[in-house]
Design a protein around this motif. Structure first.
Motif, short mmCIF file in Angstrom:
data_model
loop_
_atom_site.label_atom_id
_atom_site.label_comp_id
_atom_site.label_asym_id
_atom_site.label_seq_id
_atom_site.Cartn_x
_atom_site.Cartn_y
_atom_site.Cartn_z
N LYS A 33 0.83 -1.21 0.00
CA LYS A 33 0.00 0.00 0.00
C LYS A 33 0.86 1.26 0.00
O LYS A 33 0.50 2.26 -0.62
CB LYS A 33 -0.96 -0.01 1.20
CG LYS A 33 -2.11 -1.00 1.03
CD LYS A 33 -3.13 -0.90 2.15
CE LYS A 33 -2.64 -1.54 3.42
NZ LYS A 33 -3.72 -1.67 4.43
N GLU A 34 1.98 1.22 0.69
CA GLU A 34 2.89 2.36 0.69
C GLU A 34 3.45 2.61 -0.71
O GLU A 34 3.59 3.74 -1.16
CB GLU A 34 4.03 2.14 1.68
CG GLU A 34 3.69 2.46 3.11
CD GLU A 34 3.43 3.95 3.29
OE1 GLU A 34 4.31 4.77 2.94
OE2 GLU A 34 2.34 4.31 3.77
N VAL A 35 3.77 1.52 -1.41
CA VAL A 35 4.34 1.64 -2.75
C VAL A 35 3.36 2.28 -3.72
O VAL A 35 3.72 3.15 -4.52
CB VAL A 35 4.77 0.25 -3.29
CG1 VAL A 35 5.14 0.34 -4.78
CG2 VAL A 35 5.93 -0.30 -2.49
N VAL A 36 2.10 1.88 -3.65
CA VAL A 36 1.12 2.32 -4.65
C VAL A 36 0.12 3.34 -4.12
O VAL A 36 -0.83 3.69 -4.81
CB VAL A 36 0.34 1.10 -5.21
CG1 VAL A 36 1.29 0.09 -5.81
CG2 VAL A 36 -0.55 0.45 -4.16
N SER A 37 0.36 3.83 -2.91
CA SER A 37 -0.60 4.75 -2.26
C SER A 37 -1.99 4.10 -2.22
O SER A 37 -3.00 4.73 -2.52
CB SER A 37 -0.68 6.09 -2.99
OG SER A 37 0.58 6.73 -3.02
N GLY A 38 -2.00 2.84 -1.85
CA GLY A 38 -3.24 2.06 -1.89
C GLY A 38 -4.11 2.24 -0.67
O GLY A 38 -4.48 1.26 -0.01
#
Length: 386
Positions: free
Chosen positions: A138-143
């Protein structure tokens, strides 16, 4: 290399995102609320820009690296004009984001809104995505819910505006304007099979011989009573192609179209030279109903596209926009791969379901046996007491 198109229907968002849980490598900590661009009166957060960009990144990588065998880094760092392919694609993605917000700012003019039902679908899709991904991903993709929801609202409005902005054009097209003729043609290619079995270009002398052959073919066809191009081509071992055309077209070759457009029905062109070979064509119909109707549809679509493009161009010109290059630069593709886990195929699912059902049946049978045993033991105990 084509630029992949994006489409996301909010009504089906739950299924789209649930099947596309994104996995990324570790990434430095970022502020997902940081402003990456200002579009009119809207601030675009890093989170929304990143989520959309990562979804598109995953599509590119899934499609192209599978075809080319390149690593994501090799794919994104390849030169594309005077820049990397990553920067080229990101330029298009930023324009997409600008258009999202511009269209949403004009939605009221067309009575376009996000319905309550769509809001529920958006909320569920975002919740499912957030629940189905680990914190690192989620941090990687602003999920996170708020970024996903904002993106899906924008995408929903964009899709509705795409329809509304194309309405109202003149859809009347006359037969005369859309008229299409039909030709059949054969192609004498300046190529031959080499010793290694590969195609290679003919020598100048071979081209001259082929030209004579094509000219002879055209002359005999012109002089024949039936002008049966199919029979003549079969005799020479040639393939016959069929094409609809009008004076504005350039296929199969511009000079062929020009020559054929001057002919009457059942007349044949001379041998027409091109860089790759020679053409001989016969006009088989001066008006083709099916091809003409298809051309009418194309003309109407072109009018709708022109109206949409004209409106969007004007809105873009009237909208103040700025991009924070430093923040936008933080979204990089080359060293941050994104993968979408492949869904299980139906057979695998069926096998798993069958196996699960069998286990359930076995468990039920075991429970039945235990229950029967308990009843039997109970009866024996009652008998002993008596």
């Amino acid at each position: 290399m084509k630029v992949l198109k994006r489409r996301c229907v909010a009504a089906a968002a739950a299924g789209t995102l649930a099947a596309g849980l994104l996995m990324g490598c570790s990434t430095p900590e970022v502020n997902h609320d940081e402003v990456v661009a200002v579009i009119g009166d809207a601030e675009v957060s890093y989170g929304v820009a990143n989520f959309y960009s990562r979804m598109m990144q995953s599509r590119y990588e899934n499609y192209y690296t599978t075809l080319t065998g390149e690593t994501p880094a090799e794919f994104w760092m390849q030169q594309w004009g005077e820049e990397s392919y990553e920067n080229y694609v990101k330029s298009g993605l930023m324009e997409d984001l600008e258009n999202f917000y511009i269209l949403s700012q004009h939605a009221d003019e067309y009575g376009v809104t996000v319905t309550e039902e769509e809001e529920k679908a958006i909320a569920k899709a975002a919740a499912d995505f957030e629940e189905g991904n680990a914190l690192e991903a989620k941090e990687v993709v602003s999920g996170y819910k708020k970024y996903i929801e904002e993106y899906l609202r924008l995408a929903t409005i964009e899709e509705k505006m795409d329809v509304s902005m194309r309405e109202g054009v003149d859809e009347e097209v006359s037969d005369e304007e859309a008229a299409k003729k039909i030709m059949k043609y054969v192609y004498f290619e300046y190529a031959k099979e080499g010793e290694d079995g590969q195609s290679e270009t003919m020598s100048d002398d071979e081209k001259k011989d082929l030209k004579k052959k094509a000219e002879k073919f055209a002359k005999e066809l012109q002089d024949s009573e039936e002008k049966d191009i199919d029979a003549a081509a079969e005799k020479e071992g040639l393939e016959v192609e069929t094409a609809s055309f009008n004076s504005e077209m350039t296929a199969p070759y511009v000079d062929v179209v020009k020559a054929a457009d001057k002919l009457k029905e059942n007349e044949v062109t001379d041998a027409i030279d091109s860089d790759g070979g020679l053409y001989v064509a016969k006009v088989t119909s001066l008006f083709d109903r099916e091809a003409t109707d298809q051309e009418k549809e194309r003309i109407v679509k072109e009018r709708k596209d022109e109206q949409y493009d004209s409106l969007l161009k004007k809105w873009r010109e009237d909208t103040e926009m700025s991009v924070n290059a430093e923040v936008w630069q933080k979204i990089g593709f080359a060293y941050q791969g994104i993968a979408i886990p492949k869904a299980e195929d139906e057979d695998a699912k069926d096998d798993k379901k069958a196996s699960s059902d069998e286990k359930k049946d076995d468990a039920d049978d075991a429970d039945d046996e235990d229950q029967e045993k308990d009843v039997s033991d109970s009866e024996e105990d009652t008998s002993d007491e008596e």
